[in-house]
Design an enzyme around this catalytic site. Sequence first.
Site, mmCIF file in Angstrom:
data_model
loop_
_atom_site.group_PDB
_atom_site.id
_atom_site.type_symbol
_atom_site.label_atom_id
_atom_site.label_comp_id
_atom_site.label_asym_id
_atom_site.label_seq_id
_atom_site.Cartn_x
_atom_site.Cartn_y
_atom_site.Cartn_z
ATOM 1 N N TRP A 197 0.799 -1.220 0.000
ATOM 2 C CA TRP A 197 0.000 0.000 0.000
ATOM 3 C C TRP A 197 0.839 1.281 0.000
ATOM 4 C CZ3 TRP A 197 2.232 2.077 4.130
ATOM 5 C CH2 TRP A 197 2.819 1.192 5.040
ATOM 6 N N ASN A 198 2.150 1.182 0.228
ATOM 7 C CA ASN A 198 2.892 2.429 0.512
ATOM 8 C C ASN A 198 3.058 3.348 -0.698
ATOM 9 O OD1 ASN A 198 4.710 0.547 -0.515
ATOM 10 N ND2 ASN A 198 6.412 1.254 0.741
ATOM 11 N N LYS A 233 -2.940 -8.751 -6.858
ATOM 12 C CA LYS A 233 -3.491 -8.889 -5.509
ATOM 13 C C LYS A 233 -2.867 -7.729 -4.728
ATOM 14 C CE LYS A 233 -3.303 -10.066 -0.991
ATOM 15 N NZ LYS A 233 -4.316 -9.056 -0.601
ATOM 16 N N ALA A 275 -2.713 -4.778 -1.578
ATOM 17 C CA ALA A 275 -2.881 -4.777 -0.118
ATOM 18 C C ALA A 275 -4.346 -4.502 0.216
ATOM 19 C CB ALA A 275 -1.984 -3.722 0.502
ATOM 20 N N GLU A 308 10.753 -8.082 -3.428
ATOM 21 C CA GLU A 308 11.280 -6.769 -3.050
ATOM 22 C C GLU A 308 10.750 -6.517 -1.644
ATOM 23 O OE1 GLU A 308 11.746 -3.541 -1.951
ATOM 24 O OE2 GLU A 308 10.462 -2.600 -3.472
ATOM 25 N N CYS A 353 10.571 1.642 1.514
ATOM 26 C CA CYS A 353 11.574 0.583 1.738
ATOM 27 C C CYS A 353 12.984 1.137 1.621
ATOM 28 C CB CYS A 353 11.342 -0.578 0.780
ATOM 29 S SG CYS A 353 11.090 -0.095 -0.914
ATOM 30 N N GLU A 380 13.512 -3.243 10.625
ATOM 31 C CA GLU A 380 13.067 -2.132 9.777
ATOM 32 C C GLU A 380 12.055 -1.309 10.561
ATOM 33 O OE1 GLU A 380 10.614 -3.193 6.298
ATOM 34 O OE2 GLU A 380 11.510 -1.490 5.253
HETATM 35 P P1 NDP Z 1 2.612 -7.326 4.015
HETATM 36 O O1 NDP Z 1 3.861 -7.921 3.513
HETATM 37 O O2 NDP Z 1 1.756 -8.158 4.893
HETATM 38 O O3 NDP Z 1 1.709 -6.870 2.748
HETATM 39 C C1 NDP Z 1 2.203 -6.699 1.440
HETATM 40 C C2 NDP Z 1 1.325 -7.457 0.462
HETATM 41 O O4 NDP Z 1 1.486 -8.857 0.667
HETATM 42 C C3 NDP Z 1 -0.164 -7.186 0.657
HETATM 43 O O5 NDP Z 1 -0.809 -7.233 -0.583
HETATM 44 C C4 NDP Z 1 -0.595 -8.359 1.513
HETATM 45 O O6 NDP Z 1 -1.965 -8.612 1.471
HETATM 46 C C5 NDP Z 1 0.213 -9.459 0.888
HETATM 47 N N1 NDP Z 1 0.411 -10.654 1.696
HETATM 48 C C6 NDP Z 1 0.730 -10.719 3.006
HETATM 49 N N2 NDP Z 1 0.881 -12.003 3.391
HETATM 50 C C7 NDP Z 1 0.659 -12.766 2.299
HETATM 51 C C8 NDP Z 1 0.631 -14.171 2.065
HETATM 52 N N3 NDP Z 1 0.891 -15.050 3.013
HETATM 53 N N4 NDP Z 1 0.341 -14.607 0.817
HETATM 54 C C9 NDP Z 1 0.064 -13.742 -0.174
HETATM 55 N N5 NDP Z 1 0.067 -12.401 -0.003
HETATM 56 C C10 NDP Z 1 0.357 -11.910 1.212
HETATM 57 O O7 NDP Z 1 2.970 -5.965 4.692
HETATM 58 P P2 NDP Z 1 2.152 -5.045 5.731
HETATM 59 O O8 NDP Z 1 1.225 -4.187 4.968
HETATM 60 O O9 NDP Z 1 1.535 -5.833 6.827
HETATM 61 O O10 NDP Z 1 3.340 -4.200 6.340
HETATM 62 C C11 NDP Z 1 4.155 -4.787 7.351
HETATM 63 C C12 NDP Z 1 5.598 -4.389 7.188
HETATM 64 O O11 NDP Z 1 6.095 -4.836 5.924
HETATM 65 C C13 NDP Z 1 5.864 -2.907 7.175
HETATM 66 O O12 NDP Z 1 5.881 -2.364 8.442
HETATM 67 C C14 NDP Z 1 7.197 -2.868 6.472
HETATM 68 O O13 NDP Z 1 8.214 -3.179 7.377
HETATM 69 C C15 NDP Z 1 7.088 -3.966 5.443
HETATM 70 N N6 NDP Z 1 6.687 -3.440 4.131
HETATM 71 C C16 NDP Z 1 7.653 -3.186 3.204
HETATM 72 C C17 NDP Z 1 7.314 -2.638 1.996
HETATM 73 C C18 NDP Z 1 8.322 -2.340 0.976
HETATM 74 O O14 NDP Z 1 8.130 -1.420 0.183
HETATM 75 N N7 NDP Z 1 9.391 -3.104 0.913
HETATM 76 C C19 NDP Z 1 5.929 -2.282 1.662
HETATM 77 C C20 NDP Z 1 4.979 -2.614 2.701
HETATM 78 C C21 NDP Z 1 5.373 -3.172 3.865
HETATM 79 P P3 NDP Z 1 -2.947 -8.132 2.668
HETATM 80 O O15 NDP Z 1 -2.860 -6.651 2.724
HETATM 81 O O16 NDP Z 1 -4.263 -8.644 2.249
HETATM 82 O O17 NDP Z 1 -2.422 -8.793 3.920
#
Ligand code: NDP
Length: 456
Positions: free
Chosen positions: A132-133, A156, A158, A230, A264, A361
Amino acid sequence: MTLQSIDPATGNVYATFAPTSATALEQALASAERTAITWAAQPLTTRLALLRALARRLRAERTRLARLITDEMGKLSAEAEAEAEIDKCALVCDYYAEHAATQLADIPLTSDASRSLLAHQPLGVVLAVMPWNFPFWQVLRCAAPALAAGNVVLLKHASNVPRCALAIAELFTAVDAPEGVFQTLLIDAETAEQVVADPRVRAVSLTGSERAGRRVAGIAGANLKKSLLELGGADACVILEDADLERAAETGARSRFINAGQSCIAAKRFIVVEAVADDFVARLQSRVEALVPGDPRDPATTLAPLARADLRETLHQQVEQSRTAGAELRCGGQPQPGPGWFYAPTLLDRVGPGMPAYDDELFGPVATVIRVADEAAALRVANDSRFGLGGSVWSADAARGERFARAMACGAAFVNGLVKSDPRLPFGGIKDSGYGRELGAPGIAEFLNLKTLWIA
Ligand code: NDP
């Protein structure tokens, strides 16, 4: 499960969406599989024309789309941060529209054949699991090269950005993309895991947390399909004693606090040589204290809210644990009172190993300072991280900066500048930051069958 679009600045629910039904999901997968064949067979010029049309549409609708980002995940519209995200999406479409023909051209090979070559062919259906960021940019930087290469994309997104997810699919419809070329699925993580395993999906690209990355890559691996990850980062921003402290503090503060610190490649660990540490910290602190949290739609606001309540809770725990372990709180350090998920702009000094601010992080508006004796110690600390996404170093001596940057254990190292993504520059990490590259020529090569042709 329902998906909610919530204003992070107020907590108000804008809209609620029903998830994609099992029948609709099956139809989407079938449509993607069918279209993968016809799309790959289109002349490259047709595929690239779609990207050009998409770029025009993004530019034409930048204000409306930017507002969607601001409303749904809280990005500042001030200084046009949200609009800049839309512009960058148009740029990545234009970049691949211009360069894909060269990047996908056959490569002649020398062998015992009369003619042999390497042809670039698509893999088929690519699943994009996105965060979502940067809710438009993360998707387009994955989709533009994948589509140019002849793949089709299932998104898919967030769960907290359903309106952005639907708006992206609508853009494709608006530019007359063939049905099945790009589809948004409103599904939860568990259903997404089933889609990763589905034999019709040939590859998955995930941007997000380590936890999600490990899970998705595990399923992709078990099903023998390609994945690109990533993940998070804890980028070092190294300040050597000959650095231009004013510029380093200015750029460092921008890097750390842009998007409320939810990036990130933000400068997450300022590693500062002791000789200039007091001076640098004072300059950084004045900038941190000058930040104005507030309504992201108000041009006077300079610090956005966090995107979700749970993200703020996690961040606060990390700050508290770091303080308990000995970090010095110079300012901020608590959630802002009142509605919305604001966190006070925070500066932690004298951070060290064993603290979340050093080891993990921190995805929010918290700057971390680690003091070191000299350049050698700075390099040791910079590389003492399980992450390896980006990094930067500041020095008046460009050659010294380059030597240091080459020794940094990360996917992109910048000398005297803000670590940023750019369609022309490959982007990705090593270690727990993931693998594979997006953007540039390597970005289009990730989801390709590099097929060898041998003709007697
Ligand atoms: P997530 O990794 O949970 O979410 C990122 C995406 O992955 C979303 O679409 C999420 O769906 C999906 N997802 C999560 N778990 C699964 C799974 N088991 N199988 C398939 N898809 C999955 O991140 P969060 O939003 O919870 O953020 C948590 C932390 O992640 C942050 O605090 C940060 O540290 C890190 N982050 C890093 C990013 C980057 O740019 N590198 C971006 C976002 C987060 P859903 O929303 O439905 O759970």
